[in-house]
Design an enzyme around this catalytic site. Structure first.
Site, PDB file in Angstrom:
ATOM      1  CB  VAL A 101      -0.848   0.233   1.265  1.00 26.26           C
ATOM      2  CG1 VAL A 101      -1.939   1.090   1.115  1.00 26.26           C
ATOM      3  CG2 VAL A 101      -1.573  -1.320   1.451  1.00 26.26           C
ATOM      4  CB  SER A 102       0.744   4.301   0.047  1.00 26.14           C
ATOM      5  OG  SER A 102       1.336   5.647  -0.155  1.00 26.14           O
ATOM      6  CD1 TRP A 103       8.096   4.933   1.546  1.00 24.56           C
ATOM      7  CD2 TRP A 103       7.496   2.889   2.691  1.00 24.56           C
ATOM      8  NE1 TRP A 103       9.041   4.335   1.845  1.00 24.56           N
ATOM      9  CE2 TRP A 103       9.040   3.196   2.594  1.00 24.56           C
ATOM     10  CE3 TRP A 103       6.974   1.633   3.260  1.00 24.56           C
ATOM     11  CZ2 TRP A 103       9.628   2.487   3.596  1.00 24.56           C
ATOM     12  CZ3 TRP A 103       7.671   0.829   3.856  1.00 24.56           C
ATOM     13  CH2 TRP A 103       9.208   1.449   3.933  1.00 24.56           C
ATOM     14  CB  THR A 127       2.091   1.887  -4.925  1.00 26.33           C
ATOM     15  OG1 THR A 127       3.496   2.120  -4.527  1.00 26.33           O
ATOM     16  CG2 THR A 127       1.838   0.677  -5.779  1.00 26.33           C
TER      17      THR A 127
END
Length: 285
Positions: A101-103, A127
């Site tokens: 998720v994301s980073w 992401t």
């Protein structure tokens, strides 16, 4: 009925890691979660609760976040991917499915690339491919560069509509609920996470990711504009893109809608995961 999480703090080469495992019934490949920047594992619990209770879940706080110790020196994504593989060894897992998720999506890409025998399927949520990404608005990126929203919950509530978009723009209670689950690891841990992604990109090797890949994107994501997720789906050979009508944290705000998409993707291949007997590194504690 879903099993409760089993929390453990383990030591790997001098690094203390807080881990959480929700046991499953063994019928499905376990799912390993790589969380977003500054985000302790409790922040993904609403999403986990929406998944099949028979699906085994593995989550952890990366170094410097939540209950994991902050290292004295910075780290990079390849080193974190190696640490995750050692954690799986310690916890006695072979092959897993991975969601980032994301980073954490960047870390998931690195893990799938560096340890393909450990990663059966890959899910990338909100992401990008790193340094070559199309950035969000400067005001949003400036706020993301500081850990203040994790250290000062009232500030996090104030800026949540602008940085997370989607449902956070319409429901102030979401920001309060999100802030209540935050467990800050301090400023240094957040800066180490920023350093891990400094100059990093997967763009030049995304075509070598062979795992079936599900790409999930929010259509109102101020941090990761949608074009970045389209780029991932274009570059990864065996991938599919789903666009969610929400913002950056759609895994939490739209958990009941997104979980079935993920479960269908994970169920597409019924064959039991088998890890190559010589592929995994030696077990280390």
């Amino acid at each position: 009925m879903s099993q409760p999480f089993i929390f453990r703090t383990i030591e790997l080469g001098g690094q203390s890691l807080r881990t959480a495992v929700r046991p499953g019934d063994g019928s499905m490949t376990p799912l390993l979660i790589f969380n977003g920047i500054g985000a302790n594992l409790e922040l993904v619990m609403p999403f986990v609760r929406a998944l099949d209770p028979n699906l085994e879940i593995i989550a952890f706080d990366v170094p410097g976040v939540g209950g994991s110790d902050t290292p004295s020196t910075p780290y990079r994504f390849p080193g974190l991917a190696k640490l995750a593989a050692r954690m799986l060894d310690y916890l006695d897992y072979g092959q897993v499915n991975v969601i980032g998720v994301s980073w954490g999506g960047a870390l998931a890409q690195q893990f799938a690339h560096d340890y393909p025998e450990r990663c059966k399927k890959l899910i990338l949520a909100a992401t990008a491919a790193g340094a070559i990404m199309v950035p969000g608005k400067p005001k949003v990126l400036w706020r993301m560069a500081s850990p203040r929203r994790y250290i000062q919950p009232s500030y996090g509530v104030h800026i949540a509509p602008d940085i997370y978009g989607g449902a956070f723009r319409r429901d102030p209670k979401l920001a309060l609920a999100h802030a209540s689950k935050v467990r800050s690891g301090g400023k240094l841990g957040y800066y180490w996470q920023l350093f891990a992604g400094l100059g990093w990109t997967s763009f030049h090797w995304l075509h070598r990711i062979k795992q079936p890949t599900l790409v999930l994107a929010g259509d109102d994501d101020p941090i990761i504009p949608l074009i970045n997720m389209k780029m991932l789906a274009w570059r990864i050979p065996n991938s599919e893109l789903h666009v969610i009508d929400d913002g950056h944290l759609f895994l939490v705000t739209r958990a009941e809608s997104v979980a079935p998409i993920i479960l269908r993707f994970l169920a597409e291949e019924k064959r039991r995961a088998i890890i190559h007997p010589h592929a995994a590194p030696s077990r280390t504690s």
